[in-house]
Scaffold this motif. Structure first.
Motif, short mmCIF file in Angstrom:
data_model
loop_
_atom_site.label_atom_id
_atom_site.label_comp_id
_atom_site.label_asym_id
_atom_site.label_seq_id
_atom_site.Cartn_x
_atom_site.Cartn_y
_atom_site.Cartn_z
N ALA A 153 -40.82 5.83 -16.11
CA ALA A 153 -40.59 5.70 -18.17
C ALA A 153 -40.57 7.00 -18.35
CB ALA A 153 -40.91 4.65 -18.59
N ALA A 154 -41.72 7.49 -18.17
CA ALA A 154 -41.46 8.60 -18.88
C ALA A 154 -40.75 10.27 -18.23
CB ALA A 154 -42.77 9.28 -19.12
N MET A 166 -38.27 9.67 -16.75
CA MET A 166 -36.59 9.09 -17.44
C MET A 166 -36.39 9.79 -18.32
SD MET A 166 -35.82 5.15 -14.64
CE MET A 166 -37.45 5.11 -15.37
N THR A 167 -37.14 9.77 -19.13
CA THR A 167 -36.59 9.83 -20.70
C THR A 167 -36.85 11.13 -21.03
OG1 THR A 167 -38.86 8.69 -21.51
CG2 THR A 167 -37.37 7.53 -20.93
N GLU A 209 -35.69 15.58 -21.68
CA GLU A 209 -34.29 15.75 -22.30
C GLU A 209 -34.68 16.58 -20.63
OE1 GLU A 209 -33.87 17.55 -25.78
OE2 GLU A 209 -34.89 16.27 -26.40
N PRO A 214 -28.54 12.61 -17.31
CA PRO A 214 -29.17 11.49 -16.85
C PRO A 214 -29.44 11.10 -15.75
CG PRO A 214 -27.07 11.13 -17.57
CD PRO A 214 -26.96 12.50 -17.15
N TRP A 270 -33.55 4.37 -12.47
CA TRP A 270 -33.90 2.72 -13.08
C TRP A 270 -34.04 1.97 -12.71
CZ3 TRP A 270 -34.97 4.10 -18.36
CH2 TRP A 270 -34.62 4.92 -18.22
#
Length: 181
Positions: free
Chosen positions: A32-33, A35-36, A38, A42, A48
């Motif tokens: 999760a870190a 993928m988030t 910047e 995307p 995901w």
């Protein structure tokens, strides 16, 4: 022909579930870190999908840990341990050498090298090599009370029933009529 007899298995230590879920939660956090962060682009959909996949793997492993059983069915002992099952006739067990042991004291009988099994601290299931390099099929949930069942082929079946002495007595009782013949 008698009904199969379920032998209660000693419960898995509560910390074993923590050892199962801790790495999975850390993997979810790391994914999760990542993928988030910047970025100009995307993360792809496949990235995901790793999150539910990790949860699915954890769920399957948690359900597998619940599959533990020792069953006496006529003259056969069946040991179900996560993804693995082993059945053997009572005559295949060398009951004269079978004994209840603590793996803390008899370290040579400790499952050490996993060859095809499931292992967490406090829980061993499947095929292992022992510290003395012998082969074993294990269902160990309580290292302090283990019924070590040596088979006539030279391998060992260490299991953790709630009452190991009672299971050993029952096995000897079932084997006794064969000895008298």
């Amino acid at each position: 022909m008698q009904q199969p007899q379920d032998i209660p298995v000693a419960p898995v230590p509560t910390h074993a579930n923590g050892w199962l879920w801790l790495p999975l939660v850390l993997a979810i956090g790391a994914a999760a870190a990542a993928m988030t962060l910047e970025s100009d682009t995307p993360p792809p959909l496949a990235a995901w999908l790793t999150l539910p996949f990790i949860l699915l793997v954890g769920g399957v492993l948690a359900m597998a840990m619940r599959r533990r059983a020792i069953v006496l069915d006529n003259r056969e002992l069946q040991v179900r341990a996560t993804f693995y099952t082993k059945r053997f006739a009572i005559e295949a067990i060398d009951l004269d050498k079978a004994r209840v042991v603590s793996l803390e004291e008899h370290t040579e009988l400790s499952p050490t090298l996993k060859t095809n099994g499931f292992s967490l601290p406090g829980f061993k299931a499947g095929h292992f090599r022992l510290r003395n390099l012998g082969k074993a099929f294990c269902l160990v949930t309580d290292r302090t009370r283990v019924l070590a069942l040596p088979l006539r082929d030279g391998s060992l079946v260490p299991v953790s029933p709630e009452r190991p002495a009672d299971l050993l007595a029952r096995l000897r009782e079932l084997a006794a009529p064969m000895a008298r013949r």
